[in-house]
Design a protein around this motif. Structure first.
Motif, mmCIF file in Angstrom:
data_model
loop_
_atom_site.group_PDB
_atom_site.id
_atom_site.type_symbol
_atom_site.label_atom_id
_atom_site.label_comp_id
_atom_site.label_asym_id
_atom_site.label_seq_id
_atom_site.Cartn_x
_atom_site.Cartn_y
_atom_site.Cartn_z
ATOM 1 N N GLY A 1 0.794 -1.226 0.000
ATOM 2 C CA GLY A 1 0.000 0.000 0.000
ATOM 3 C C GLY A 1 0.829 1.279 0.000
ATOM 4 N N THR A 2 2.153 1.174 -0.200
ATOM 5 C CA THR A 2 2.936 2.410 -0.280
ATOM 6 C C THR A 2 3.524 2.522 -1.690
ATOM 7 N N SER A 3 4.674 3.194 -1.803
ATOM 8 C CA SER A 3 5.221 3.336 -3.153
ATOM 9 C C SER A 3 6.689 2.937 -3.178
ATOM 10 N N ASP A 4 7.102 2.409 -4.303
ATOM 11 C CA ASP A 4 8.496 2.007 -4.513
ATOM 12 C C ASP A 4 9.159 3.031 -5.423
ATOM 13 N N ILE A 5 10.458 3.168 -5.251
ATOM 14 C CA ILE A 5 11.157 4.116 -6.125
ATOM 15 C C ILE A 5 11.677 3.422 -7.383
ATOM 16 N N LEU A 6 11.508 4.114 -8.497
ATOM 17 C CA LEU A 6 12.020 3.623 -9.773
ATOM 18 C C LEU A 6 13.177 4.512 -10.201
ATOM 19 N N LEU A 7 14.289 3.875 -10.565
ATOM 20 C CA LEU A 7 15.457 4.589 -11.075
ATOM 21 C C LEU A 7 15.559 4.238 -12.550
ATOM 22 N N ASN A 8 15.355 5.220 -13.397
ATOM 23 C CA ASN A 8 15.313 4.979 -14.844
ATOM 24 C C ASN A 8 14.410 3.797 -15.179
ATOM 25 N N GLY A 9 13.259 3.779 -14.537
ATOM 26 C CA GLY A 9 12.248 2.764 -14.831
ATOM 27 C C GLY A 9 12.423 1.445 -14.090
ATOM 28 N N GLU A 10 13.562 1.275 -13.386
ATOM 29 C CA GLU A 10 13.804 0.010 -12.683
ATOM 30 C C GLU A 10 13.483 0.162 -11.190
ATOM 31 N N ASN A 11 12.757 -0.825 -10.657
ATOM 32 C CA ASN A 11 12.419 -0.773 -9.234
ATOM 33 C C ASN A 11 13.665 -1.087 -8.401
ATOM 34 N N VAL A 12 14.157 -0.085 -7.648
ATOM 35 C CA VAL A 12 15.391 -0.267 -6.872
ATOM 36 C C VAL A 12 15.115 -0.176 -5.368
ATOM 37 N N GLU A 13 13.867 -0.382 -4.993
ATOM 38 C CA GLU A 13 13.461 -0.231 -3.596
ATOM 39 C C GLU A 13 14.304 -1.113 -2.653
ATOM 40 N N ALA A 14 14.599 -2.342 -3.066
ATOM 41 C CA ALA A 14 15.402 -3.230 -2.205
ATOM 42 C C ALA A 14 16.879 -2.840 -2.256
ATOM 43 N N ALA A 15 17.374 -2.580 -3.442
ATOM 44 C CA ALA A 15 18.805 -2.277 -3.610
ATOM 45 C C ALA A 15 19.236 -1.046 -2.814
ATOM 46 N N ILE A 16 18.357 -0.054 -2.699
ATOM 47 C CA ILE A 16 18.761 1.191 -2.025
ATOM 48 C C ILE A 16 18.815 1.062 -0.502
ATOM 49 N N ARG A 17 18.347 -0.095 0.009
ATOM 50 C CA ARG A 17 18.396 -0.302 1.478
ATOM 51 C C ARG A 17 19.628 -1.101 1.888
ATOM 52 N N GLU A 18 20.498 -1.450 0.925
ATOM 53 C CA GLU A 18 21.702 -2.219 1.242
ATOM 54 C C GLU A 18 22.683 -1.367 2.058
ATOM 55 N N MET A 19 23.528 -2.056 2.859
ATOM 56 C CA MET A 19 24.483 -1.334 3.708
ATOM 57 C C MET A 19 25.444 -0.458 2.887
ATOM 58 N N VAL A 20 25.789 -0.926 1.687
ATOM 59 C CA VAL A 20 26.737 -0.142 0.880
ATOM 60 C C VAL A 20 26.146 1.241 0.550
ATOM 61 N N VAL A 21 24.833 1.288 0.392
ATOM 62 C CA VAL A 21 24.180 2.585 0.146
ATOM 63 C C VAL A 21 24.159 3.383 1.455
ATOM 64 N N ASN A 22 23.795 2.713 2.563
ATOM 65 C CA ASN A 22 23.821 3.400 3.872
ATOM 66 C C ASN A 22 25.166 4.071 4.111
ATOM 67 N N GLU A 23 26.222 3.370 3.710
ATOM 68 C CA GLU A 23 27.561 3.865 4.008
ATOM 69 C C GLU A 23 27.966 5.083 3.170
ATOM 70 N N ASN A 24 27.340 5.261 2.033
ATOM 71 C CA ASN A 24 27.771 6.347 1.139
ATOM 72 C C ASN A 24 26.751 7.462 0.936
ATOM 73 N N VAL A 25 25.489 7.189 1.303
ATOM 74 C CA VAL A 25 24.422 8.128 0.928
ATOM 75 C C VAL A 25 24.599 9.537 1.498
ATOM 76 N N SER A 26 25.093 9.655 2.712
ATOM 77 C CA SER A 26 25.178 11.012 3.282
ATOM 78 C C SER A 26 26.239 11.859 2.596
#
Ligand code: CDP
Length: 227
Positions: free
Chosen positions: A76-101
């Motif tokens: 019931g919520t929304s997923d993010i699409l990056l250039n049309g690809e659903n990356v909702e799971a990939a963006i929660r990986e630790m490697v993203v946590n480590e670099n996002v800020s």
């Protein structure tokens, strides 16, 4: 009924998105997870070996990024699409946590994401969570919340969330990541995380999600009916 903009800002892992999703559902508003946009940009940079310390590489990469949100009927919520690809799971990986800020502190990145976020304001009825939503993205929002919780509770919540997603992570790694992100987010030059002067602070350390939902919903109806 009049529609308003609700902003929820705060430190990492204090439950902003969980609360924002609930309120959006209750009010039949659009929920926008601004953090997901910074995460998606970071994911793109990592995948495409973009050296984000080089401004020309950042500017060029951003030209190739398009972000959209897509309704997810399962939760019931929304997923993010990056250039049309659903990356909702990939963006929660630790490697993203480590670099996002680090990525989120870049001027060109913020100009791009903030412009995308502001497109949502054409029609009201939005709940958006992040770090600078009440201060920069929607400074005129009718209801601004600054959510806080004790560092220990925040580590535990994020640890349990990652565990439930099957991630291999320790509490110590989560603690270090939360501290690092909070430091960068509050010390960056552009739109640092801070409480807007007209934001209402809610410490949810000892509140259940239902209690927070009720509290915020009461505040929202007060604004909707009396403004
Ligand atoms: O992990 P958490 O849900 O607390 O973070 P998030 O909302 O997914 O945001 C991830 C990161 O994006 C933050 O640590 C910030 O560096 C950045 N961010 C930002 O700079 N401005 C926003 N409005 C939202 C997120």
């Amino acid at each position: 009924m009049k529609k308003i903009i609700i902003t929820i800002d705060g430190y990492s892992s204090c439950g902003k998105s969980t609360l924002a999703k609930k309120i959006a559902k209750d009010l039949n508003y659009v929920f926008v997870d601004s953090g997901a946009m910074y995460r998606a940009v970071t994911h793109y940079f990592l995948k495409n070996n973009i050296d984000w310390t080089k401004t020309d590489q950042v500017i060029d990469a951003i030209k190739h990024i398009s972000l959209q949100f897509e309704y997810n009927a399962q939760n019931g919520t929304s997923d993010i699409l990056l250039n049309g690809e659903n990356v909702e799971a990939a963006i929660r990986e630790m490697v993203v946590n480590e670099n996002v800020s680090e990525v989120a502190a870049i001027k060109e990145v913020r100009e791009f994401t903030v412009a995308e976020q502001q497109k949502n304001s054409i029609e009201k009825g939005i709940v958006m969570d992040g770090r600078d939503i009440g201060t920069v993205v929607f400074p005129d929002a009718e209801l601004k919340i600054f959510l806080t919780a004790s560092p220990e509770v925040r580590v535990e919540r994020r640890y349990q969330q990652l565990l439930a997603q099957g991630k291999q992570v320790t509490r110590e790694e989560v603690r270090i990541n939360n501290e690092k992100r909070d430091y960068i987010d509050t010390h960056r030059e552009i739109s640092p995380l801070r409480k807007a002067i007209d934001a209402i602070e809610i410490d949810n350390t000892n509140l259940t999600t239902d209690e927070q939902e009720k509290l915020l919903l009461d505040m929202a109806y007060e604004k909707i009916l009396n403004n």
